[in-house]
Design a protein around this motif. Sequence first.
Motif, PDB file in Angstrom:
ATOM      1  N   SER A 308      30.041 -31.656 -59.963  1.00  0.00           N
ATOM      2  CA  SER A 308      29.795 -31.146 -61.073  1.00  0.00           C
ATOM      3  C   SER A 308      30.758 -31.773 -62.266  1.00  0.00           C
ATOM      4  N   TYR A 324      29.432 -27.081 -54.934  1.00  0.00           N
ATOM      5  CA  TYR A 324      28.449 -26.418 -55.416  1.00  0.00           C
ATOM      6  C   TYR A 324      27.172 -26.853 -54.809  1.00  0.00           C
ATOM      7  N   HIS A 325      26.082 -26.116 -54.288  1.00  0.00           N
ATOM      8  CA  HIS A 325      25.115 -26.343 -53.600  1.00  0.00           C
ATOM      9  C   HIS A 325      24.210 -27.385 -54.091  1.00  0.00           C
ATOM     10  N   VAL A 326      23.948 -27.239 -55.652  1.00  0.00           N
ATOM     11  CA  VAL A 326      22.922 -28.068 -56.255  1.00  0.00           C
ATOM     12  C   VAL A 326      23.440 -29.610 -56.092  1.00  0.00           C
ATOM     13  N   TYR A 327      24.712 -29.902 -56.457  1.00  0.00           N
ATOM     14  CA  TYR A 327      25.023 -31.187 -56.189  1.00  0.00           C
ATOM     15  C   TYR A 327      25.082 -31.631 -54.710  1.00  0.00           C
ATOM     16  N   ALA A 382      18.328 -19.914 -48.482  1.00  0.00           N
ATOM     17  CA  ALA A 382      18.054 -18.876 -49.281  1.00  0.00           C
ATOM     18  C   ALA A 382      18.948 -18.602 -50.600  1.00  0.00           C
ATOM     19  N   LEU A 383      18.986 -20.003 -51.076  1.00  0.00           N
ATOM     20  CA  LEU A 383      19.488 -20.164 -52.504  1.00  0.00           C
ATOM     21  C   LEU A 383      18.622 -20.285 -53.392  1.00  0.00           C
ATOM     22  N   LEU A 384      19.058 -20.040 -54.855  1.00  0.00           N
ATOM     23  CA  LEU A 384      18.235 -20.293 -55.976  1.00  0.00           C
ATOM     24  C   LEU A 384      18.680 -21.780 -56.537  1.00  0.00           C
TER      25      LEU A 384
ATOM     26  N   ASN B  33      19.125 -11.767 -51.851  1.00  0.00           N
ATOM     27  CA  ASN B  33      20.218 -12.675 -51.134  1.00  0.00           C
ATOM     28  C   ASN B  33      21.477 -12.958 -51.402  1.00  0.00           C
ATOM     29  N   LEU B 118      25.523 -15.731 -54.741  1.00  0.00           N
ATOM     30  CA  LEU B 118      24.147 -16.057 -54.609  1.00  0.00           C
ATOM     31  C   LEU B 118      24.166 -17.685 -54.735  1.00  0.00           C
ATOM     32  N   GLY B 119      24.368 -18.348 -53.769  1.00  0.00           N
ATOM     33  CA  GLY B 119      24.522 -19.990 -53.746  1.00  0.00           C
ATOM     34  C   GLY B 119      25.448 -20.358 -54.930  1.00  0.00           C
ATOM     35  N   ASP B 120      24.901 -20.987 -55.803  1.00  0.00           N
ATOM     36  CA  ASP B 120      25.781 -21.316 -57.087  1.00  0.00           C
ATOM     37  C   ASP B 120      25.982 -20.446 -57.992  1.00  0.00           C
ATOM     38  N   PHE B 121      25.227 -19.123 -58.029  1.00  0.00           N
ATOM     39  CA  PHE B 121      25.358 -18.097 -58.939  1.00  0.00           C
ATOM     40  C   PHE B 121      26.413 -16.922 -58.431  1.00  0.00           C
ATOM     41  N   TYR B 146      27.218 -18.680 -63.837  1.00  0.00           N
ATOM     42  CA  TYR B 146      26.571 -20.094 -62.944  1.00  0.00           C
ATOM     43  C   TYR B 146      27.598 -20.835 -62.869  1.00  0.00           C
ATOM     44  N   LEU B 147      28.052 -20.949 -61.685  1.00  0.00           N
ATOM     45  CA  LEU B 147      29.380 -21.919 -61.398  1.00  0.00           C
ATOM     46  C   LEU B 147      29.092 -23.403 -61.806  1.00  0.00           C
ATOM     47  N   PRO B 148      28.354 -24.164 -61.218  1.00  0.00           N
ATOM     48  CA  PRO B 148      28.404 -25.729 -61.352  1.00  0.00           C
ATOM     49  C   PRO B 148      28.598 -26.156 -62.952  1.00  0.00           C
TER      50      PRO B 148
END
Lengths: 429, 223
Positions: A308, A324-327, A382-384, B33, B118-121, B146-148
């Motif tokens: 990030s 962070y999951h996305v990265y 199970a993540l968006l 989730n 919820l993941g990155d949220f 939204y964290l990132p």
Amino acid sequence: MLQQHQHHLQSAATAAPPLPPPATSTPPSSTAGEAPPKQVALAMDRLGHAARLIADIRLGADRLLEALFVAAQPHQSSKPLHLFRQEDDSMRQHLQDLRTIGRQLEESGVLNESLRSRSNSWGLHMPLVCPDGAVVAYAWKRQLAGQAGASAVDRTRLALKAFTDQKRRFFPHLDDEQNGQGTDSVSKKHRSSQALLEDNQDNLSDCKTLSDVLTSLEKDMPNLKVLTYERLDWLKRASSLPASANDNTMEVPKHNFHSSSILRPGPQNVVSMDKVAVIELLFPSVFRAVVSLHPAGSTDPDSVAFFSPDEGGSYIHARGSSVYHVYRHITEHAAVALQYFLGIRSETALHSLLHWICSYRSLFTDICSKCGRLLAMEKQSALLLPPVHHPYRTFSPSKASSTQAIASTGDQSCSAPRAYHIGCFSDEA
Amino acid sequence: MPLKWVFNWQPNAGSTVNSQILNEVSQCVESINGVKEGRWKATLTYYKPMLRDQALAAEFPRDFLGISLPEQPNKYYFILRGHKIVLEADSSIQLIMEKLQSYKSRVALNFEGFQYQLGDFQLRVGKVVPTHSENLRGIVMEQVEYLPISSLEKSRQLMEEFVDIWQDAVSKRSLPGHFLHIEPNFSDYGLADHYTSQHTAVQYAHVMAQLIASVQAGQAARN
């Protein structure tokens, strides 16, 4: 009586070094059931035992002589006689044992050449005892020596490569070779990518040096900030990152890949191109990518990671992992893409990689090319997540940066990079 | 810092808010989730000027708010909504105000509830309760983070999609109301695209204004 014993002793002593008369050479049927290496091991064992027995016999002979000498002195008790008898017994035992061992060795073909002519299935020969007492384990030893030799060649080759790399890194002034020639990496040419390669030939032919690659990148991507660092300087920069991220008024000079790590006003050190080991690609508010080069100053990327733009800390490096999951998902995907680019054509791997990284500049606005949405629930975690997979097999740096209309699949405009959710991505893409 | 969208619950005309709605909403989060992480709490205080002559009160700004946020324990935020002013101060300013006695607390409210990941949220769901009362004032609010990234512009599309998914999940429960997000004009307050806690404070102030407006509208309808 003494003379008799002396004579006995003489014959015993002289009998010690040469082994008992050879028995008839019987075929070693008893050992046929054992594998050659075991036979060899047994033979070596027995030879060792024989040598120990011979040593014992020599010692025994010394003691006997000593006992005789003492007995020859006047006014002695029966002590020397007792000693003599004791020594006599043990000598006889040693000689007996020696005879036994000798017979065993003979049977296994050690003392004669009975096995030499037989072709052993393992190509091994039994050890040979030479007339002067030297033992040659011959073929078995040579086999082992041969194996050791082969791996020694490999080890030497690796050592030479490591040494050359180190030399280039620490003593660049001694190195006369160009950067591109030093590497050993094999370039596997995939038939499917041949056309693509020829397409890129003109564009990439003048991107040989690190400086060229970075300049062309800056030209193609106006929003991108490219910064370069020496390896240790990057650590300082990474640790100071949260402080700089919150500063909205941070101004970075245009040709900043020539500038140094820590952002502070005043004169900045020029990082010479041959010391550059870390490249930072920053798309403000979207992501920060860190690419590591090895060796420094080369165009050989060895790892990449995404973070990030607001993250900071010493874990921010090319082998680090974002919180962070996305990265994290993009970093995993990028590792595969990097290996692909290196495998296709290692000389242009850096150029392709950097342009591919830039395809993520619209990470939070590019919809998935398959399902048409921005967010999708990833099944495993199970993540968006937004679309984190960008195809690399069909990736072309020239297409990515060109503004000409090139026919592409789907109704997407050609300038938008293709992006997929994890679940929507398939290997053929 | 990570960006947030603050929502308030808009009950349907004629219906009231109760704790059942809060439970349903929490279950909704878990159905997409969300993982319950812990509690959160923020406070909001309406100040009134202490004047010898109370008739002069009208000359002073009406909506003078003070907000404390859980993510900034050492800070206190002041907002003058009418004048579009937001200020970030050290939390010790509350002590100074007590000593000065120039402004006193008129109403103090607690926003409290649970936080979900919820993941990155990150989602926060909670109720609004007056400080010295256990009665549920009847307002539920919620915050999506939204964290990132920190850019409001870059994240807009993503947040909108998330909200769609969220609203979808909520509507399946057929609750008498819906969540509403109206983004204040941050540039009026002098705030930039890069998100900060001051943005959050402004959103809270606006949410309160909406809540009061809807409560007053409800009362007017009943009268």
